[in-house]
Design a protein around this motif. Sequence first.
Motif, PDB file in Angstrom:
ATOM      1  N   HIS A  32       0.739  15.552 -11.097  1.00 26.01           N
ATOM      2  CA  HIS A  32      -0.505  15.693 -10.335  1.00 26.01           C
ATOM      3  C   HIS A  32      -0.495  16.977  -9.519  1.00 26.01           C
ATOM      4  CE1 HIS A  32      -2.074  11.810 -11.406  1.00 26.01           C
ATOM      5  NE2 HIS A  32      -0.891  11.271 -11.161  1.00 26.01           N
ATOM      6  N   ARG A  33       0.573  17.754  -9.619  1.00 26.27           N
ATOM      7  CA  ARG A  33       0.698  18.990  -8.832  1.00 26.27           C
ATOM      8  C   ARG A  33      -0.030  20.120  -9.562  1.00 26.27           C
ATOM      9  NH1 ARG A  33       4.388  19.300  -4.962  1.00 26.27           N
ATOM     10  NH2 ARG A  33       4.847  21.460  -5.516  1.00 26.27           N
ATOM     11  N   ILE A  34      -1.303  20.210  -9.281  1.00 28.73           N
ATOM     12  CA  ILE A  34      -2.170  21.137 -10.007  1.00 28.73           C
ATOM     13  C   ILE A  34      -1.734  22.587  -9.800  1.00 28.73           C
ATOM     14  CG2 ILE A  34      -4.540  22.036 -10.089  1.00 28.73           C
ATOM     15  CD1 ILE A  34      -5.503  19.206  -9.798  1.00 28.73           C
ATOM     16  N   ALA A  35      -1.294  22.910  -8.585  1.00 29.87           N
ATOM     17  CA  ALA A  35      -0.900  24.293  -8.303  1.00 29.87           C
ATOM     18  C   ALA A  35       0.255  24.719  -9.209  1.00 29.87           C
ATOM     19  CB  ALA A  35      -0.505  24.427  -6.841  1.00 29.87           C
ATOM     20  N   ASP A  36       1.221  23.809  -9.398  1.00 29.35           N
ATOM     21  CA  ASP A  36       2.359  24.125 -10.261  1.00 29.35           C
ATOM     22  C   ASP A  36       1.913  24.315 -11.710  1.00 29.35           C
ATOM     23  OD1 ASP A  36       4.137  23.997  -8.177  1.00 29.35           O
ATOM     24  OD2 ASP A  36       4.542  21.858  -8.439  1.00 29.35           O
ATOM     25  N   LEU A  37       1.006  23.462 -12.125  1.00 28.75           N
ATOM     26  CA  LEU A  37       0.525  23.579 -13.509  1.00 28.75           C
ATOM     27  C   LEU A  37      -0.222  24.894 -13.714  1.00 28.75           C
ATOM     28  CD1 LEU A  37      -0.785  20.046 -14.533  1.00 28.75           C
ATOM     29  CD2 LEU A  37       1.268  21.212 -15.303  1.00 28.75           C
ATOM     30  N   GLU A  38      -1.028  25.217 -12.727  1.00 29.10           N
ATOM     31  CA  GLU A  38      -1.812  26.452 -12.811  1.00 29.10           C
ATOM     32  C   GLU A  38      -0.885  27.657 -12.974  1.00 29.10           C
ATOM     33  OE1 GLU A  38      -5.262  26.389 -10.618  1.00 29.10           O
ATOM     34  OE2 GLU A  38      -5.920  27.826 -12.130  1.00 29.10           O
ATOM     35  N   GLU A  39       0.257  27.569 -12.278  1.00 32.71           N
ATOM     36  CA  GLU A  39       1.178  28.693 -12.309  1.00 32.71           C
ATOM     37  C   GLU A  39       2.047  28.698 -13.565  1.00 32.71           C
ATOM     38  OE1 GLU A  39       3.427  29.036  -8.675  1.00 32.71           O
ATOM     39  OE2 GLU A  39       5.005  30.108  -9.746  1.00 32.71           O
ATOM     40  N   LEU A  40       2.438  27.497 -13.993  1.00 38.72           N
ATOM     41  CA  LEU A  40       3.447  27.421 -15.068  1.00 38.72           C
ATOM     42  C   LEU A  40       2.878  27.233 -16.466  1.00 38.72           C
ATOM     43  CD1 LEU A  40       5.857  24.943 -13.270  1.00 38.72           C
ATOM     44  CD2 LEU A  40       6.427  27.290 -13.885  1.00 38.72           C
ATOM     45  N   ALA A  41       1.789  26.494 -16.564  1.00 35.11           N
ATOM     46  CA  ALA A  41       1.375  26.033 -17.890  1.00 35.11           C
ATOM     47  C   ALA A  41       0.582  27.078 -18.659  1.00 35.11           C
ATOM     48  CB  ALA A  41       0.557  24.753 -17.740  1.00 35.11           C
ATOM     49  N   ASP A  42       0.889  27.160 -19.950  1.00 31.32           N
ATOM     50  CA  ASP A  42       0.083  28.010 -20.827  1.00 31.32           C
ATOM     51  C   ASP A  42      -1.234  27.316 -21.144  1.00 31.32           C
ATOM     52  OD1 ASP A  42       2.155  30.027 -21.282  1.00 31.32           O
ATOM     53  OD2 ASP A  42       3.216  28.376 -22.246  1.00 31.32           O
ATOM     54  N   VAL A  43      -1.158  26.007 -21.241  1.00 35.68           N
ATOM     55  CA  VAL A  43      -2.356  25.220 -21.512  1.00 35.68           C
ATOM     56  C   VAL A  43      -2.213  23.890 -20.774  1.00 35.68           C
ATOM     57  CG1 VAL A  43      -1.373  24.288 -23.666  1.00 35.68           C
ATOM     58  CG2 VAL A  43      -3.841  24.264 -23.345  1.00 35.68           C
ATOM     59  N   VAL A  44      -3.317  23.399 -20.284  1.00 39.26           N
ATOM     60  CA  VAL A  44      -3.294  22.098 -19.612  1.00 39.26           C
ATOM     61  C   VAL A  44      -4.245  21.170 -20.355  1.00 39.26           C
ATOM     62  CG1 VAL A  44      -3.782  20.840 -17.483  1.00 39.26           C
ATOM     63  CG2 VAL A  44      -2.762  23.109 -17.369  1.00 39.26           C
ATOM     64  N   TYR A  45      -3.728  19.991 -20.727  1.00 36.99           N
ATOM     65  CA  TYR A  45      -4.574  18.982 -21.379  1.00 36.99           C
ATOM     66  C   TYR A  45      -5.039  18.005 -20.302  1.00 36.99           C
ATOM     67  CZ  TYR A  45      -3.297  20.736 -25.931  1.00 36.99           C
ATOM     68  OH  TYR A  45      -3.149  21.544 -27.034  1.00 36.99           O
ATOM     69  N   ILE A  46      -6.331  17.915 -20.183  1.00 34.58           N
ATOM     70  CA  ILE A  46      -6.894  16.999 -19.180  1.00 34.58           C
ATOM     71  C   ILE A  46      -7.382  15.749 -19.900  1.00 34.58           C
ATOM     72  CG2 ILE A  46      -8.658  16.698 -17.396  1.00 34.58           C
ATOM     73  CD1 ILE A  46      -8.605  19.781 -17.087  1.00 34.58           C
ATOM     74  N   LEU A  47      -6.857  14.621 -19.439  1.00 31.94           N
ATOM     75  CA  LEU A  47      -7.227  13.350 -20.064  1.00 31.94           C
ATOM     76  C   LEU A  47      -8.468  12.816 -19.364  1.00 31.94           C
ATOM     77  CD1 LEU A  47      -4.131  11.141 -20.787  1.00 31.94           C
ATOM     78  CD2 LEU A  47      -6.280  11.044 -22.015  1.00 31.94           C
ATOM     79  N   ALA A  48      -9.552  12.826 -20.059  1.00 34.06           N
ATOM     80  CA  ALA A  48     -10.803  12.310 -19.477  1.00 34.06           C
ATOM     81  C   ALA A  48     -11.624  11.724 -20.609  1.00 34.06           C
ATOM     82  CB  ALA A  48     -11.563  13.430 -18.785  1.00 34.06           C
ATOM     83  N   GLY A  49     -12.225  10.581 -20.332  1.00 33.60           N
ATOM     84  CA  GLY A  49     -13.040   9.930 -21.365  1.00 33.60           C
ATOM     85  C   GLY A  49     -12.222   9.594 -22.596  1.00 33.60           C
ATOM     86  N   ARG A  50     -10.954   9.274 -22.405  1.00 28.38           N
ATOM     87  CA  ARG A  50     -10.018   8.871 -23.476  1.00 28.38           C
ATOM     88  C   ARG A  50      -9.735   9.984 -24.482  1.00 28.38           C
ATOM     89  NH1 ARG A  50     -13.527   3.842 -23.698  1.00 28.38           N
ATOM     90  NH2 ARG A  50     -12.781   2.737 -21.866  1.00 28.38           N
ATOM     91  N   ARG A  51     -10.100  11.195 -24.104  1.00 31.95           N
ATOM     92  CA  ARG A  51      -9.796  12.340 -24.968  1.00 31.95           C
ATOM     93  C   ARG A  51      -8.946  13.340 -24.199  1.00 31.95           C
ATOM     94  NH1 ARG A  51     -12.918  13.092 -29.564  1.00 31.95           N
ATOM     95  NH2 ARG A  51     -14.381  11.407 -29.889  1.00 31.95           N
ATOM     96  N   LEU A  52      -8.320  14.232 -24.951  1.00 33.06           N
ATOM     97  CA  LEU A  52      -7.515  15.285 -24.329  1.00 33.06           C
ATOM     98  C   LEU A  52      -8.263  16.602 -24.460  1.00 33.06           C
ATOM     99  CD1 LEU A  52      -4.127  14.138 -25.833  1.00 33.06           C
ATOM    100  CD2 LEU A  52      -4.493  14.489 -23.391  1.00 33.06           C
TER     101      LEU A  52
END
Lengths: 405, 276
Positions: free
Chosen positions: B183-203
């Motif tokens: 849930h640490r969005i700041a870390d993901l923003e800094e580290l991740a090449d891509v972020v999959y957001i799970l919403a509406g049962r889809r990625l």
Amino acid sequence: MRRPDARRQIGVVARREWGERVRRPGFWATVLVGVLLVLAAQFGPALANRLMHPVPTARAYRVAPRLLEGLYRQAVRKPRARLRVVEEASRARALAAVREGRLDGFFSLSRGRLVYSGHPDQVSTLVGSAYNARELTRYLGPSAQAALAAALARHGLEVLPVRVSQRAVGGRLAVFLLGIVLYMVVLTYGVVIGISTVEEKETRHAEMLLSRLEPTTLLWGKVLGIGALAALQLLIWTLAWGLAVALSGGASATSELRRLPPTDFLLFGLFAAVGYLQYGTIFAGLASRATRASEMNQATLPVLVPIMLAYFGTVLAMSGPTGPVARVLSISAYVPFLAPLMGFAQLQLGGIHWWGVLLDLLLQAVFVWLSMRYAAVLFKRHLLDYRPLRRGPGALARRGRRAAG
Amino acid sequence: MTDPLAQLIDVTFAYAATPVLEGASLTLEAGSVAGLLGRNGAGKTTTMRLLVGILAPERGRVVVRSMAVGYLPEERGLYRRMGVRAYLQFLARLDGLTGARAREAADRWLDRLELARAAEAAIETLSKGNQQKVQLAASLIGDPQLLLWDEPFSGLDPVNRDLMLELLAEQRRAGKSVLLSTHRIADLEELADVVYILAGRRLLAHRPSREPEAYELELRSGAQESISRRVPRSELPQALAAALERGETVLRVRPEQDLERVFRELAAGDETDAAS
């Protein structure tokens, strides 16, 4: 996803199960208690005898000349009754004589053991039982036998040239011992398998493990590792027994086991191992379905019932190894759960051929393999099942059926 | 172009009558860091379990091309009575390492995670944070190409969290692929090449921007309450200079999190179940 070699992983899991438990003081406490019990069984009766009879007496057997006739009279409860013994040329002819009513019953030799066959409602059955129970010939020396023969001759009786073989006595002891060993091992280590399996699920450690190995691999590792622990315990107890027999000079009931050929010891170990695997996989399956370690306690008693049934079956078969009951029971040598004990019993009674033993072991191995596969399916299917079971001994089985459906 | 290391292709999954994923897809390229973001109960852990093979999809395909997976589950169990080194050696041997190499790997990770002094201690005697580090080492000990970390930062103090981020960066440099659920969005923003957001049962794939469009400026004037305002990137130097000139205190300058905005928008209408 490819996994490392499963056999190697089984070895790793087995070594961990072994290593973790062999260090626990509880294990060694059980070993020690067992050693003490073995020593007590070996030396206890003699010690009690010495305490009750402080002046040592030499063992002697005196045969009253009218002993057998007295037994007969006691059995038929007729003071003046007489027993007539005739010798038939073959077992088939003796059977025919019984069918035709010329004989009440007859004694025959089966694998060195004196066996009585006849009409169960005839008085001679009682004589047979009395004769067998006393095992007269076993305790008679040559001069006593001669005296008995002479005494019987005066009454028109004859002693048939049979002796209860020491091997047969040892064989019977081995069967009963296997029953006890199986019961004890399944009761103790089956539960350990169950608790170890269910703990993996309860602590959620299984999730991490299943990213590395298959459920079958994990369960085999547990069953084999804990089995090695049981084998170590039995080995120590066997060594203690061997030492006790050596120290006692062979003068005890269990020392008859020494007369068994090495193949019988090998088969004893083989049937015990297969029996352990059979029940071990069942515990693994039940635990795979359970969600709490406490639920394993509910499952223990129903699993032990077949062992108890098999044990009573062996007692029945032993009392009439050539009778119809024994023949029916010989089928149970191929029935899962009953097979480990009944198979070995039939082997000792001569009611099963060598190929029957192989078939029996093969069937048991197939059953073990199938039940392990099913346990693994249950383990994976219910890995994330956290609902506690409803109460009642059939709860695990009911849930298992639903899972299978 | 090399094949992806792991993929969910049009996957549908439900717990009994509770649907979790419907036609969800995810691709994890070799040598990349992917984030997994979603509301509580959206199905992040389920997605991880599908990739590990603990769960099987009802429809669709799960493809994992890695020899081994370093899985750090959200709910972590350990053999509590085992020693730390013995436990790591056990896992290393399960991963196919021989005795000496397993010991070597265990010692290497014990040193790296500052657990060497606790090597012989029973796991149950360690603090929660140290137990978590043991679990982290457990996921790394077999040197897997693919790492699936579910909430790896929970229970860690700031020092250990930094150590964790350092490790993550090391793994990335070593060419490993990481799927990180947090849930640490700041870390993901800094580290991740891509972020999959799970919403509406889809990625839904989102690539965080490395260059923020705007900044959040937090200022305080005298004894008044602090105020925050959004400043476009091009106007930031002037805005800072003006604030200082007015005698205001600059409390914080924070790059606006594009990911957080997208996540909030997507998650707002997502009625999730307690199914992850």
